[in-house]
Design a protein around this motif. Sequence first.
Motif, short mmCIF file in Angstrom:
data_model
loop_
_atom_site.label_atom_id
_atom_site.label_comp_id
_atom_site.label_asym_id
_atom_site.label_seq_id
_atom_site.Cartn_x
_atom_site.Cartn_y
_atom_site.Cartn_z
N VAL A 23 0.85 -1.18 0.00
CA VAL A 23 0.00 0.00 0.00
C VAL A 23 0.89 1.23 0.00
N LEU A 24 0.66 2.10 -0.95
CA LEU A 24 1.42 3.35 -1.04
C LEU A 24 0.57 4.49 -0.51
N TYR A 25 1.21 5.43 0.14
CA TYR A 25 0.49 6.55 0.74
C TYR A 25 1.19 7.85 0.39
N HIS A 26 0.41 8.85 0.09
CA HIS A 26 0.91 10.20 -0.15
C HIS A 26 0.08 11.13 0.72
N ASP A 27 0.74 12.11 1.33
CA ASP A 27 0.02 13.02 2.24
C ASP A 27 -1.18 13.68 1.59
N GLY A 28 -1.10 13.95 0.31
CA GLY A 28 -2.22 14.60 -0.34
C GLY A 28 -2.23 16.09 -0.11
N PHE A 29 -3.42 16.67 -0.21
CA PHE A 29 -3.57 18.11 -0.08
C PHE A 29 -4.98 18.42 0.39
N LEU A 30 -5.17 19.63 0.78
CA LEU A 30 -6.47 20.12 1.22
C LEU A 30 -7.01 21.01 0.12
N ARG A 31 -8.24 20.81 -0.25
CA ARG A 31 -8.83 21.60 -1.32
C ARG A 31 -10.09 22.30 -0.80
N PHE A 32 -10.20 23.57 -1.13
CA PHE A 32 -11.35 24.38 -0.74
C PHE A 32 -12.25 24.62 -1.94
N ALA A 33 -13.52 24.78 -1.70
CA ALA A 33 -14.42 25.22 -2.75
C ALA A 33 -14.11 26.68 -3.06
N LEU A 34 -14.26 27.06 -4.32
CA LEU A 34 -13.93 28.43 -4.71
C LEU A 34 -14.98 29.44 -4.27
N ASN A 35 -16.18 28.99 -4.06
CA ASN A 35 -17.26 29.90 -3.67
C ASN A 35 -17.75 29.58 -2.27
N GLN A 36 -18.17 30.59 -1.57
CA GLN A 36 -18.70 30.42 -0.22
C GLN A 36 -19.96 29.56 -0.27
N TYR A 37 -20.04 28.56 0.56
CA TYR A 37 -21.21 27.70 0.61
C TYR A 37 -22.39 28.44 1.22
N SER A 38 -23.55 28.23 0.64
CA SER A 38 -24.78 28.77 1.19
C SER A 38 -25.84 27.69 1.14
N PRO A 39 -26.44 27.34 2.27
CA PRO A 39 -27.48 26.30 2.26
C PRO A 39 -28.72 26.72 1.47
N ASP A 40 -28.85 28.01 1.20
CA ASP A 40 -30.01 28.51 0.47
C ASP A 40 -29.80 28.53 -1.04
N SER A 41 -28.59 28.25 -1.49
CA SER A 41 -28.27 28.33 -2.91
C SER A 41 -28.93 27.19 -3.68
N THR A 42 -29.35 27.49 -4.89
CA THR A 42 -29.88 26.47 -5.79
C THR A 42 -28.84 26.03 -6.80
N ASP A 43 -27.64 26.63 -6.75
CA ASP A 43 -26.54 26.29 -7.65
C ASP A 43 -25.86 25.03 -7.15
N LEU A 44 -26.08 23.92 -7.85
CA LEU A 44 -25.54 22.63 -7.41
C LEU A 44 -24.03 22.54 -7.53
N SER A 45 -23.41 23.44 -8.28
CA SER A 45 -21.95 23.39 -8.45
C SER A 45 -21.22 24.34 -7.50
N GLU A 46 -21.94 25.02 -6.65
CA GLU A 46 -21.34 26.05 -5.81
C GLU A 46 -20.23 25.53 -4.91
N HIS A 47 -20.33 24.32 -4.43
CA HIS A 47 -19.35 23.77 -3.50
C HIS A 47 -18.30 22.89 -4.17
N ILE A 48 -18.29 22.83 -5.49
CA ILE A 48 -17.35 21.97 -6.22
C ILE A 48 -15.92 22.47 -6.03
N THR A 49 -15.01 21.53 -5.84
CA THR A 49 -13.60 21.88 -5.65
C THR A 49 -12.77 21.54 -6.88
N ASN A 50 -13.39 21.14 -7.97
CA ASN A 50 -12.68 20.75 -9.18
C ASN A 50 -12.00 21.96 -9.82
N THR A 51 -10.68 21.94 -9.85
CA THR A 51 -9.91 23.07 -10.38
C THR A 51 -10.18 23.30 -11.85
#
Length: 102
Positions: free
Chosen positions: A3-31
Amino acid sequence: LMVLYHDGFLRFALNQYSPDSTDLSEHITNTELAKKGNAKHTDNTLSLEEQMWSMTRLQQELQSLGLVDSNWMEDVFKKRVKQIMVHLVKMSIPRMLEDDRV
């Protein structure tokens, strides 16, 4: 089994999350999606450079906020990740042995 392990990284969503948003892509972290303009960059959102942090940067940030000590990443975080990974691998072995390719 190896088993190989790499520390990886932390990724943030580019837009502030809002529970009221209807935009399903708002929390996507895909660069790649963000590069194509799906990120609505404002003063309250992250730039592409700020979106991804190394584990070292996470350690530094948490330490600067007084939330962890200087050895937290090595002494706590990585040890816990290792425990979780060992558990996951052990739990997967029976299923892997059922595969004809093994």
